[in-house]
Design an enzyme around this catalytic site. Structure first.
Site, PDB file in Angstrom:
ATOM      1  N   LYS A  48       0.848  -1.194   0.000  1.00  0.00           N
ATOM      2  CA  LYS A  48       0.000   0.000   0.000  1.00  0.00           C
ATOM      3  C   LYS A  48       0.883   1.243   0.000  1.00  0.00           C
ATOM      4  O   LYS A  48       1.885   1.297   0.737  1.00  0.00           O
ATOM      5  CB  LYS A  48      -0.904  -0.019   1.239  1.00  0.00           C
ATOM      6  CG  LYS A  48      -1.916   1.122   1.316  1.00  0.00           C
ATOM      7  CD  LYS A  48      -2.764   0.997   2.584  1.00  0.00           C
ATOM      8  CE  LYS A  48      -3.838   2.059   2.692  1.00  0.00           C
ATOM      9  NZ  LYS A  48      -4.640   1.912   3.916  1.00  0.00           N
TER      10      LYS A  48
ATOM     11  N   SER B  98      -9.408  -0.408   7.352  1.00  0.00           N
ATOM     12  CA  SER B  98      -8.877  -0.305   5.990  1.00  0.00           C
ATOM     13  C   SER B  98      -8.168  -1.536   5.441  1.00  0.00           C
ATOM     14  O   SER B  98      -7.873  -1.574   4.250  1.00  0.00           O
ATOM     15  CB  SER B  98      -7.941   0.890   5.886  1.00  0.00           C
ATOM     16  OG  SER B  98      -8.708   2.054   5.708  1.00  0.00           O
TER      17      SER B  98
ATOM     18  N   SER C 226      -9.521   1.762   3.063  1.00  0.00           N
ATOM     19  CA  SER C 226      -8.714   2.514   2.131  1.00  0.00           C
ATOM     20  C   SER C 226      -7.675   1.680   1.376  1.00  0.00           C
ATOM     21  O   SER C 226      -7.125   2.149   0.388  1.00  0.00           O
ATOM     22  CB  SER C 226      -7.988   3.641   2.871  1.00  0.00           C
ATOM     23  OG  SER C 226      -7.119   3.122   3.853  1.00  0.00           O
TER      24      SER C 226
HETATM   25  N1  GLN Z   1     -12.915   4.041   6.653  1.00  0.00           N
HETATM   26  C1  GLN Z   1     -12.264   4.549   7.824  1.00  0.00           C
HETATM   27  C2  GLN Z   1     -11.937   6.016   7.632  1.00  0.00           C
HETATM   28  O1  GLN Z   1     -12.293   6.548   6.643  1.00  0.00           O
HETATM   29  C3  GLN Z   1     -11.043   3.741   8.141  1.00  0.00           C
HETATM   30  C4  GLN Z   1      -9.866   4.109   7.330  1.00  0.00           C
HETATM   31  C5  GLN Z   1      -8.634   3.327   7.717  1.00  0.00           C
HETATM   32  O2  GLN Z   1      -8.698   2.317   8.384  1.00  0.00           O
HETATM   33  N2  GLN Z   1      -7.500   3.858   7.314  1.00  0.00           N
HETATM   34  O3  GLN Z   1     -11.351   6.633   8.453  1.00  0.00           O
END
Ligand code: GLN
Length: 487
Positions: free
Chosen positions: A80, A179, A155
């Site tokens: 990532k 994420s 994400s």
């Molecule tokens: N969807 C969550 C957010 O928007 C988690 C994102 C993540 O785990 N980086 O913050």
């Protein structure tokens, strides 16, 4: 898929170690597949082909020279783009890091490379890991390999799509509020968020430092266990990394092939309402399969979980507003509006950050501001403690807790972008584990309308081993993880 790209990480390591196939051939097969299909999927932001081949040849040379092969010999991995690799660009899905090439490598990545893994490239993500669909990437959307008109989740959407589509047998993601687990669920692969502190965050671009964790995605629990074993461990360069003993998670799996006596807690009250019917049906069947594998189902109560979303979006934005203050155009990345210092700060941040990142910075600055600090930030910290205690209490009666990973399967592009709150609410089952600092595993548990559904298991702090054993036991009696998207 050509046959090498169909292999699991474990099988690749076995064959490369036995010198039945070279790490270079394996890397080439995966790079070819990326070249052939990623134009339509958009999982990668940067493919490091030459570097990958050089590293693969190094693995082959090492195998020729030494007696014992490393555990991930020749296993291609996708990283990532929130993790730094010396000499390669890190964008974090943002324009503000334009031109940035870090002079160091994240510990998570160097541990994998030390274990023989071969990095293929950097994967797409929501800008600064803020989002649940990868639609917030400043560069391009990533498409779900199962349905190209749908999001891969986020994400870490690029990592999940890469693994699902056979472009890499394993990948790294980061998980601040789901994420790793949510895109794993939406793409039909396995994802693990380790306990807070298990994996070093050195070289991980910070989003919310009290929640962020690095973890693996792969197509089987066994592969996730193998990568996790290489990943976990104390790092003097991350003050929050824990001095946990190195664990050979993969070796521990067979012991749990059946799971007699495993107590699986199900928070039924929390699950009532708001979950897609098809997801609920697949989840119900998964519980039956776990029971058939010898597990005992128990009802648990987690009374403060309905407050998890509100708590998370206060704590996470507060920490983000502070972490993201460093992007000012002075030392690296984008610089706009030169001449006057204040104007440069303002223009750099205005042009460099996307809408969702700006929303989070504004929200986080608000909840930390004097006058509102006690009402929002401080209160959220107190609720966070209550959520952690809910889990402590529940784990007196069970060994793992099961929920769906996401209340909905992969949604269509644009479906939730107009109303950010709808996007946030879909994180309901994943954010509690981050708030409590405990490990969570998502694994495929079936389909609804042709779209993958994820089963989430969360466990006690530092008890990834039990999660992985339970997940592996589930995969020995089910075959959902063997389904492949039609590409
Ligand atoms: N969807 C969550 C957010 O928007 C988690 C994102 C993540 O785990 N980086 O913050």
């Amino acid at each position: 898929m050509s046959s090498l790209t169909e292999l699991s990480a474990s099988e690749i390591a076995r064959r490369v170690s036995a010198r039945e196939v070279s790490a270079e051939e394996v890397a080439r097969a995966h790079l070819d597949r990326i070249a052939a299909i990623d134009g339509a999927l958009g999982a990668f932001l940067h493919v490091a082909g030459e570097r990958a081949l050089t590293m693969a040849r190094r693995v082959d040379a090492g195998l020729a020279a030494r007696a014992s092969p490393p555990p991930l010999a020749g296993v291609p991995v996708a990283i990532k783009d929130v993790l730094d690799i010396e000499g390669l660009p890190t964008t974090c899905g943002s324009r503000i890091l334009d031109g940035y090439r870090p002079p160091f490598t994240a510990t998570a990545v160097s541990r994998l490379e030390a274990a023989g893994a071969v990095v293929l490239g950097k994967t797409n993500m929501d800008e600064f890991a803020m989002g649940s669909s990868t639609e917030n990437s400043a560069f391009r959307p990533t498409r779900n390999p199962w349905a190209r008109d749908r999001v891969p989740g986020g994400s870490s959407g690029g990592s999940a799509a890469a693994v699902a589509a056979g472009m890499a047998p394993a990948a790294l993601g980061s998980d601040t509020g789901g994420s790793i687990r949510q895109p794993a669920a939406l793409c039909g692969v396995v994802g693990l968020k380790p306990t807070y502190g298990r994996v070093s965050r050195y070289g991980l671009v910070a989003f919310a430092s009290s929640l962020d964790q690095v973890g693996p995605l792969a197509r089987t629990v066994e592969d996730v266990a193998r990568v996790a074993a290489a990943l976990c461990g104390w790092d003097p360069r991350d003050a929050t990394s824990a001095k946990s003993e190195p664990t050979d998670f993969a070796a521990g799996l067979e012991a749990g092939a059946a799971s007699p006596g495993l107590r699986v807690g199900v928070p039924w009250r929390f699950l009532a309402g708001g979950v897609d019917e098809g997801v609920m049906t697949a989840f119900g069947r998964a519980l039956e399969d776990l029971r058939a594998a010898g597990a005992e189902l128990v009802d648990v109560d987690l009374p403060h979980l309905p407050y998890a979303i509100a708590t998370y979006y206060i704590v996470a934005t507060a920490e983000a507003s502070s972490n993201l203050a460093r992007y000012d155009g002075v030392r690296y990345g984008l610089r706009a509006g030169a001449g006057d210092l204040r104007r440069m700060y303002g223009e750099t941040r205005d042009r460099g950050f996307g809408l969702e990142v700006k929303r989070r910075i504004v929200l986080g600055t608000f909840v930390l501001s004097s006058g509102y600090y006690d009402a929002y930030y401080l209160r959220a910290q107190k609720v966070r403690t209550l959520i952690r205690r809910d889990f402590e209490r529940a784990f007196a009666a069970c060994d793992v807790i099961a929920t769906p990973t996401s209340p909905v399967p992969a949604f269509r592009f644009g479906e939730k972008t107009a109303d950010p709150l709808q996007m946030y609410l879909a994180d309901i089952f994943t954010v509690p584990a981050n708030l409590a600092g405990i490990p969570g595993l998502s694994l495929p548990c079936g389909f609804t309308q042709g779209l993958p559904v994820g089963l989430q298991l969360v466990g006690r702090p530092f008890d990834e081993a039990t999660l992985l054993r339970a997940g592996h036991a589930y995969q020995t009696v089910t075959s959902h993880h063997r389904a492949r998207p039609p590409l």
